[in-house]
Design a protein around this motif. Structure first.
Motif, PDB file in Angstrom:
ATOM      1  N   ALA A 135       0.851  -1.182   0.000  1.00 44.06           N
ATOM      2  CA  ALA A 135       0.000   0.000   0.000  1.00 44.06           C
ATOM      3  C   ALA A 135       0.893   1.241   0.000  1.00 44.06           C
ATOM      4  CB  ALA A 135      -0.925  -0.006   1.214  1.00 44.06           C
ATOM      5  N   GLY A 136       0.658   2.106  -0.951  1.00 37.81           N
ATOM      6  CA  GLY A 136       1.414   3.349  -1.009  1.00 37.81           C
ATOM      7  C   GLY A 136       2.696   3.289  -1.810  1.00 37.81           C
ATOM      8  N   GLN A 137       3.089   2.143  -2.288  1.00 43.37           N
ATOM      9  CA  GLN A 137       4.332   2.004  -3.042  1.00 43.37           C
ATOM     10  C   GLN A 137       4.021   1.613  -4.482  1.00 43.37           C
ATOM     11  OE1 GLN A 137       7.437   2.638  -1.683  1.00 43.37           O
ATOM     12  NE2 GLN A 137       6.283   3.293   0.097  1.00 43.37           N
ATOM     13  N   LEU A 138       3.830   2.598  -5.337  1.00 48.55           N
ATOM     14  CA  LEU A 138       3.484   2.324  -6.727  1.00 48.55           C
ATOM     15  C   LEU A 138       4.690   2.534  -7.622  1.00 48.55           C
ATOM     16  CD1 LEU A 138       0.082   4.232  -6.884  1.00 48.55           C
ATOM     17  CD2 LEU A 138       0.527   1.880  -6.169  1.00 48.55           C
ATOM     18  N   PRO A 139       4.881   1.668  -8.624  1.00 45.87           N
ATOM     19  CA  PRO A 139       5.996   1.885  -9.554  1.00 45.87           C
ATOM     20  C   PRO A 139       5.751   3.121 -10.413  1.00 45.87           C
ATOM     21  CG  PRO A 139       4.718  -0.046 -10.198  1.00 45.87           C
ATOM     22  CD  PRO A 139       4.133   0.463  -8.931  1.00 45.87           C
ATOM     23  N   ALA A 140       6.823   3.768 -10.781  1.00 49.14           N
ATOM     24  CA  ALA A 140       6.743   4.971 -11.609  1.00 49.14           C
ATOM     25  C   ALA A 140       6.390   4.610 -13.047  1.00 49.14           C
ATOM     26  CB  ALA A 140       8.079   5.699 -11.583  1.00 49.14           C
ATOM     27  N   LEU A 141       5.869   5.602 -13.759  1.00 50.74           N
ATOM     28  CA  LEU A 141       5.642   5.445 -15.187  1.00 50.74           C
ATOM     29  C   LEU A 141       6.977   5.126 -15.846  1.00 50.74           C
ATOM     30  CD1 LEU A 141       3.492   5.769 -17.444  1.00 50.74           C
ATOM     31  CD2 LEU A 141       4.290   8.111 -17.688  1.00 50.74           C
ATOM     32  N   ASP A 142       6.999   4.147 -16.710  1.00 52.30           N
ATOM     33  CA  ASP A 142       8.180   3.698 -17.443  1.00 52.30           C
ATOM     34  C   ASP A 142       9.292   3.154 -16.540  1.00 52.30           C
ATOM     35  OD1 ASP A 142       9.128   3.169 -20.055  1.00 52.30           O
ATOM     36  OD2 ASP A 142      10.568   4.809 -19.879  1.00 52.30           O
ATOM     37  N   ALA A 143       8.929   2.622 -15.376  1.00 54.93           N
ATOM     38  CA  ALA A 143       9.917   2.020 -14.479  1.00 54.93           C
ATOM     39  C   ALA A 143      10.585   0.835 -15.167  1.00 54.93           C
ATOM     40  CB  ALA A 143       9.256   1.583 -13.184  1.00 54.93           C
ATOM     41  N   GLN A 144      11.889   0.814 -15.134  1.00 52.88           N
ATOM     42  CA  GLN A 144      12.660  -0.243 -15.794  1.00 52.88           C
ATOM     43  C   GLN A 144      12.890  -1.452 -14.891  1.00 52.88           C
ATOM     44  OE1 GLN A 144      13.818   0.368 -19.198  1.00 52.88           O
ATOM     45  NE2 GLN A 144      12.271   1.943 -18.878  1.00 52.88           N
ATOM     46  N   GLN A 145      12.663  -1.277 -13.591  1.00 49.50           N
ATOM     47  CA  GLN A 145      12.801  -2.365 -12.631  1.00 49.50           C
ATOM     48  C   GLN A 145      11.629  -2.314 -11.667  1.00 49.50           C
ATOM     49  OE1 GLN A 145      16.582  -2.048 -10.687  1.00 49.50           O
ATOM     50  NE2 GLN A 145      17.737  -2.535 -12.520  1.00 49.50           N
ATOM     51  N   ILE A 146      11.099  -3.469 -11.357  1.00 51.95           N
ATOM     52  CA  ILE A 146       9.972  -3.585 -10.437  1.00 51.95           C
ATOM     53  C   ILE A 146      10.324  -4.659  -9.416  1.00 51.95           C
ATOM     54  CG2 ILE A 146       7.523  -4.142 -10.207  1.00 51.95           C
ATOM     55  CD1 ILE A 146       7.812  -1.793 -12.036  1.00 51.95           C
ATOM     56  N   SER A 147      10.120  -4.352  -8.154  1.00 46.33           N
ATOM     57  CA  SER A 147      10.300  -5.390  -7.132  1.00 46.33           C
ATOM     58  C   SER A 147       8.955  -5.605  -6.444  1.00 46.33           C
ATOM     59  CB  SER A 147      11.378  -5.000  -6.125  1.00 46.33           C
ATOM     60  OG  SER A 147      11.041  -3.798  -5.474  1.00 46.33           O
TER      61      SER A 147
END
Length: 175
Positions: free
Chosen positions: A71-83
């Motif tokens: 909750a509250g931790q969203l990936p950025a637009l065009d994020a190249q890495q996601i955990s």
């Protein structure tokens, strides 16, 4: 007619073509960003394929990319890495686009229903998304409401999508 199937890395050219037809250039993401989301939560990425009419071959009609998040931790637009966290709380519907030729086929509703199944299987509490490009009325018709109040981190993330962007959520039924 259309069918939903898990999205594969080989589908990314079709995803990029649909994205180009649906979004203004400021919202375009790279192949690498889509690949990162697919790798992070493959069960949350789906493609609708089918015929758009009698003269069309089977083709990609729509896609959805979602990622399990805290909750509250969203990936950025065009994020190249996601955990993906060990104990995710939300399914973040990062991107769903339906090709213009398929907009009357019920594809968006089918993709959203599939995401509800994905979220329930992972025992997540809600589906969240950022509505852009005047899509707020569509998402409200799907039962989403604005998430308020926003933490400073979420407010900053939302601002990066432009002044019309809205953070929406829909809690899932308790199981």
């Amino acid at each position: 007619m259309f069918e939903l199937r898990p999205l594969l890395e080989a589908d990314l050219d079709a995803v990029l073509a649909i994205q180009s037809a649906c979004y203004q250039p400021g919202f375009h993401e790279s192949r690498q960003a889509f690949a990162a989301k697919l790798q992070a939560t493959p069960q949350g990425c789906w493609l609708a394929v089918g015929k758009c009419g009698s003269e069309c071959d089977v083709e990609a009609l729509a896609y959805v990319f979602s990622v399990a998040v805290d909750a509250g931790q969203l990936p950025a637009l065009d994020a190249q890495q996601i955990s993906v966290p060990r104990q995710a709380e939300w399914l973040y519907l990062h991107d769903m686009a339906v090709a213009p030729v398929a907009r009357t086929l019920g594809v968006a509703a089918a993709l959203l229903a599939r995401l509800e199944q994905v979220a329930a299987a992972q025992q997540l509490s809600s589906i969240v998304l950022i509505a852009v490009q005047a899509s707020l009325p569509f998402w409200q018709r799907q039962g989403f409401a604005e998430l308020q109040p926003l933490t400073p981190l979420l407010a900053a993330k939302l601002a990066s999508y432009g002044p019309q962007a809205r953070l929406l959520w829909r809690p899932l039924p308790s199981r």
